[in-house]
Scaffold this active site. Structure first.
Site, PDB file in Angstrom:
ATOM      1  N   GLU A  43       0.877  -1.169   0.000  1.00 49.08           N
ATOM      2  CA  GLU A  43       0.000   0.000   0.000  1.00 49.08           C
ATOM      3  C   GLU A  43       0.914   1.218   0.000  1.00 49.08           C
ATOM      4  O   GLU A  43       1.794   1.319   0.860  1.00 49.08           O
ATOM      5  CB  GLU A  43      -0.870  -0.021   1.264  1.00 49.08           C
ATOM      6  CG  GLU A  43      -1.902   1.059   1.229  1.00 49.08           C
ATOM      7  CD  GLU A  43      -2.810   1.078   2.460  1.00 49.08           C
ATOM      8  OE1 GLU A  43      -2.766   0.121   3.260  1.00 49.08           O
ATOM      9  OE2 GLU A  43      -3.540   2.065   2.596  1.00 49.08           O
ATOM     10  N   ARG A 268       5.073 -12.670   9.869  1.00 48.46           N
ATOM     11  CA  ARG A 268       5.792 -11.425   9.602  1.00 48.46           C
ATOM     12  C   ARG A 268       7.208 -11.520  10.126  1.00 48.46           C
ATOM     13  O   ARG A 268       7.466 -12.187  11.128  1.00 48.46           O
ATOM     14  CB  ARG A 268       5.132 -10.251  10.338  1.00 48.46           C
ATOM     15  CG  ARG A 268       3.798  -9.858   9.863  1.00 48.46           C
ATOM     16  CD  ARG A 268       3.267  -8.727  10.739  1.00 48.46           C
ATOM     17  NE  ARG A 268       3.659  -7.434  10.231  1.00 48.46           N
ATOM     18  CZ  ARG A 268       2.947  -6.742   9.344  1.00 48.46           C
ATOM     19  NH1 ARG A 268       1.819  -7.214   8.879  1.00 48.46           N
ATOM     20  NH2 ARG A 268       3.360  -5.574   8.922  1.00 48.46           N
ATOM     21  N   LYS A 278       4.171   1.030   9.753  1.00 47.13           N
ATOM     22  CA  LYS A 278       4.325   2.259   8.983  1.00 47.13           C
ATOM     23  C   LYS A 278       3.795   3.475   9.757  1.00 47.13           C
ATOM     24  O   LYS A 278       4.335   4.570   9.636  1.00 47.13           O
ATOM     25  CB  LYS A 278       3.604   2.136   7.640  1.00 47.13           C
ATOM     26  CG  LYS A 278       4.457   1.401   6.609  1.00 47.13           C
ATOM     27  CD  LYS A 278       3.829   1.435   5.246  1.00 47.13           C
ATOM     28  CE  LYS A 278       3.049   0.188   4.998  1.00 47.13           C
ATOM     29  NZ  LYS A 278       2.482   0.083   3.661  1.00 47.13           N
TER      30      LYS A 278
HETATM   31  P1  ATP Z   1       1.378  -1.440   7.798  1.00 47.23           P
HETATM   32  O1  ATP Z   1       0.280  -2.286   8.385  1.00 47.23           O
HETATM   33  O2  ATP Z   1       2.404  -1.011   8.775  1.00 47.23           O
HETATM   34  O3  ATP Z   1       0.886  -0.339   6.916  1.00 47.23           O
HETATM   35  P2  ATP Z   1       1.500  -3.493   5.873  1.00 47.23           P
HETATM   36  O4  ATP Z   1       1.978  -4.802   6.265  1.00 47.23           O
HETATM   37  O5  ATP Z   1       0.038  -3.344   5.769  1.00 47.23           O
HETATM   38  O6  ATP Z   1       2.150  -2.423   6.827  1.00 47.23           O
HETATM   39  P3  ATP Z   1       1.677  -3.352   3.059  1.00 47.23           P
HETATM   40  O7  ATP Z   1       2.140  -2.221   2.230  1.00 47.23           O
HETATM   41  O8  ATP Z   1       0.245  -3.710   2.995  1.00 47.23           O
HETATM   42  O9  ATP Z   1       2.143  -3.011   4.534  1.00 47.23           O
HETATM   43  O10 ATP Z   1       2.576  -4.637   2.798  1.00 47.23           O
HETATM   44  C1  ATP Z   1       2.897  -5.119   1.523  1.00 47.23           C
HETATM   45  C2  ATP Z   1       3.259  -6.559   1.645  1.00 47.23           C
HETATM   46  O11 ATP Z   1       4.366  -6.720   2.514  1.00 47.23           O
HETATM   47  C3  ATP Z   1       2.127  -7.369   2.216  1.00 47.23           C
HETATM   48  O12 ATP Z   1       1.991  -8.552   1.486  1.00 47.23           O
HETATM   49  C4  ATP Z   1       2.552  -7.620   3.625  1.00 47.23           C
HETATM   50  O13 ATP Z   1       2.009  -8.807   4.105  1.00 47.23           O
HETATM   51  C5  ATP Z   1       4.065  -7.663   3.499  1.00 47.23           C
HETATM   52  N1  ATP Z   1       4.698  -7.293   4.760  1.00 47.23           N
HETATM   53  C6  ATP Z   1       4.521  -6.165   5.455  1.00 47.23           C
HETATM   54  N2  ATP Z   1       5.205  -6.184   6.606  1.00 47.23           N
HETATM   55  C7  ATP Z   1       5.853  -7.369   6.648  1.00 47.23           C
HETATM   56  C8  ATP Z   1       6.720  -8.011   7.587  1.00 47.23           C
HETATM   57  N3  ATP Z   1       7.067  -7.414   8.724  1.00 47.23           N
HETATM   58  N4  ATP Z   1       7.183  -9.232   7.286  1.00 47.23           N
HETATM   59  C9  ATP Z   1       6.859  -9.825   6.135  1.00 47.23           C
HETATM   60  N5  ATP Z   1       6.049  -9.291   5.209  1.00 47.23           N
HETATM   61  C10 ATP Z   1       5.537  -8.079   5.451  1.00 47.23           C
HETATM   62 MG    MG Z   2      -1.478  -3.555   4.504  1.00 43.35          MG
END
Ligand code: ATP
Ligand code: MG
Length: 562
Positions: A43, A268, A278
């Protein structure tokens, strides 16, 4: 943690096995799939961090291994938090990590399709327009232990729902007055299946579609459709989406679409001291606790890049930690291990004095300059050599001198003791000059002309070897030393958990002149001190370096390194 976890880059390259790859192997063997198509779906509401690096390495890595494809898709269905700046940084970071996407897509490209599929669901009696308030909807939803109850609007006719939904799109209703919901089961033990929202009304400017839409699809509805439209075979996501998988499948089972990707969840990546929310990272930036998303203390990819971490080190780390279903915390030291391991092989060696102490060689001819040949990297025979100037006035590290040697194991410089200057001569300290406050300002030494190149005819043994810089040729340098942003591995509260010593600036450092040719981003090993990367704040006459990592166990290595 995965039991197949590797501790070294060599082992890491060999691991590469996990339950996701097992699923894929089985799918190919049975013919359930004939190709492998993955995607990385960020995102664009912030910069990528170390957790995303894990997801990128996994998705792009799998595509490479199986001769498949991996798309980069911006999941931009939430208009209020998304920005073009983030889109651009994400593309830069994925490429910097060493990957190239097959297709570049935006969920917002599919808005018209999402809408058409919503019409299909309504027409099939599988979605309805809800007119309860948000609070009433919460009351009707029930709890983990109690079933929800049906909304009075649940049995609206297909015609009425179609009419209302079209008018939602046309902008006839206020924000929040209606939502489109899937008609599934208000008594489902899985709360995600209790008639989840598919669309909400939201007058917000979108970074790509502008004001074209005032209704926006929910993530759980848009994601499976986006995956299917792109022909994704394995939709890899993190564990918090496990309970959403039935909804992912429900959406695809109930619309006319000929692809049904398999959602697979993994744990994760959490790394000690590295905050990966984020929201929290954004707060560090907006509260000006750090200089920006790319502050070298940030766990962002851009922060790690600026600090001097290499793409290979980050990829090796992500592979080594493995992929599993069990949540855990990886030590920051493991990431640093891979950083050191890669930099040891690739970083050019140079001499920089961080906290200078002036040394005058009393018996060295005034005005003479010798240029010593210095190896650029003993680990890399192709790295070549460079010339380093030597003259009467030098700088050495303040920490390399003590007036009186504290014990017999002290091999650095003290009054009356002899050390080797790397690439140059043996010197002996004869006198210490102090200022009025009693602080040491200068050392008087003698050098042994016979010791040029590292030995003497009488075979004298000198245990300590120091790095140094010729004063006349030294380049003024600022060095930024970093520690963790937070005081504890799992702490993240900016009010109470910040490490007050996360940044230390050394503004008097002196670098050997070859570093004038360095460019921002270039990485070096400063002999005996650690790994450093040139910062973009550098100018022609004042260099700025970020310390990437210390040399492991600096003190123990002093003797061995030379
Ligand atoms: P936030 O909730 O902090 O905004 P997010 O996980 O929703 O972060 P996205 O931009 O939706 O962020 O993530 C893109 C991809 O990266 C998704 O498939 C997510 O599952 C993966 N991802 C995000 N954080 C991690 C992590 N700590 N370990 C492994 N994969 C991750
Ligand atoms: Mg997300």
């Amino acid at each position: 943690m995965d039991t197949t976890r590797a501790e070294t880059p060599e082992a890491a390259e060999k691991v590469g096995r996990d339950f996701i790859r097992d699923i894929i192997d089985e799918d190919l063997r049975t013919g359930k799939r004939t190709k492998v198509a993955t995607r990385f779906p960020p995102e664009p509401n912030g910069y990528l961090h170390v957790g995303h690096a894990k997801s990128i390495t996994l998705n792009f890595g799998i595509a490479q291994e199986y001769g498949g494809t991996c798309n980069l898709r911006f999941d931009d269905t939430n208009p209020t938090k998304e920005e073009t700046e983030y889109v651009e940084s994400i593309m830069e970071d994925v490429r910097w990590l060493g990957f190239e996407w097959t297709g570049l897509y935006y969920a917002s490209d599919y808005y018209e399709k999402f809408y058409d599929y919503a019409i299909e669901l309504i027409s099939k009696g599988l979605a309805y327009v809800e007119s309860l308030t948000a609070e009433e909807m919460r009351e009707y939803r029930g709890t983990l232990t109690e079933p929800g109850k049906n909304s009075p609007y649940r049995d609206r006719s297909v015609e009425e729902n179609l009419d209302l939904f079209k008018r939602m799109r046309a902008g006839e209703f206020e924000d929040g007055t209606h939502v489109l919901r899937a008609k599934i089961d208000m008594a489902s033990p899985n709360l995600n299946m209790r008639d989840p929202a598919l669309y909400r009304i939201r007058r917000a400017h979108h970074h790509r579609t502008g004001d074209a839409w005032c209704i926006y699809p929910m993530y759980d509805y848009a994601h499976p459709i986006s995956d299917a439209l792109e022909g994704i075979t394995h939709s890899i996501c993190t564990l918090e989406f496990e309970d959403h998988r039935p909804l992912y499948d429900w959406v695809l089972d109930n619309i006319t679409i000929d692809c049904h990707p398999q959602q697979i969840e993994f744990a994760r990546l959490n790394v000690g001291y590295m905050v990966t929310s984020k929201r929290k990272l954004l707060k560090l930036v907006t509260d000006r606790i750090v200089s920006g998303w790319d502050d070298p203390r940030m766990p962002t990819i851009s922060g790690m890049r600026r600090r001097g971490y290499t793409p290979a080190a980050i990829r090796n780390f992500c592979t080594a930690v493995g992929t599993s279903k069990a949540n855990g915390m990886v030590e920051l030291g493991l990431l640093e291990h891979f950083v050191r391991d890669d930099l040891n092989k690739t970083a050019q060696r140079v001499m920089v004095v961080q906290r200078p102490l002036k040394v005058v060689l009393e018996n060295y001819p005034e005005g003479q300059v010798e240029w010593f040949e210095a190896e650029n990297n003993p680990e890399d025979p192709n790295a070549g050599t460079r010339k380093v100037p030597f003259s009467k006035v030098l700088y050495i590290e303040r920490d390399d001198f003590m007036e009186v040697a504290p014990n017999k194991k002290y091999f650095r410089l003290a009054v009356g003791s002899e050390v080797r200057l790397k690439h140059a001569y043996y010197i002996t300290c004869t006198e210490v000059l102090k200022d009025e406050a009693g602080d040491i300002v200068e050392l008087r030494c003698t050098y042994d002309p016979e010791s040029r190149g590292g030995g003497t005819p009488d075979g004298r043994v000198v245990r300590g070897t120091l790095h140094w810089v010729s004063a006349e040729h030294a380049v003024p340098t600022e060095i930024r030393l970093y520690e963790t942003l937070f005081t504890e591995p799992t702490a993240s509260d900016v009010e109470t958990d910040l490490n007050p010593r996360s940044l230390e600036v050394l503004s008097e450092a002196k670098a050997e002149p070859s570093l004038k040719e360095a460019k921002a981003g270039d990485r070096f090993q400063f002999l005996r001190m650690g790994y450093y990367a040139m910062d973009p704040d550098s100018t022609g006459d004042r260099l700025v370096f970020n310390r990437t990592a210390t040399l492991k166990d600096t003190w123990a290595k002093v003797g061995k390194q030379q």
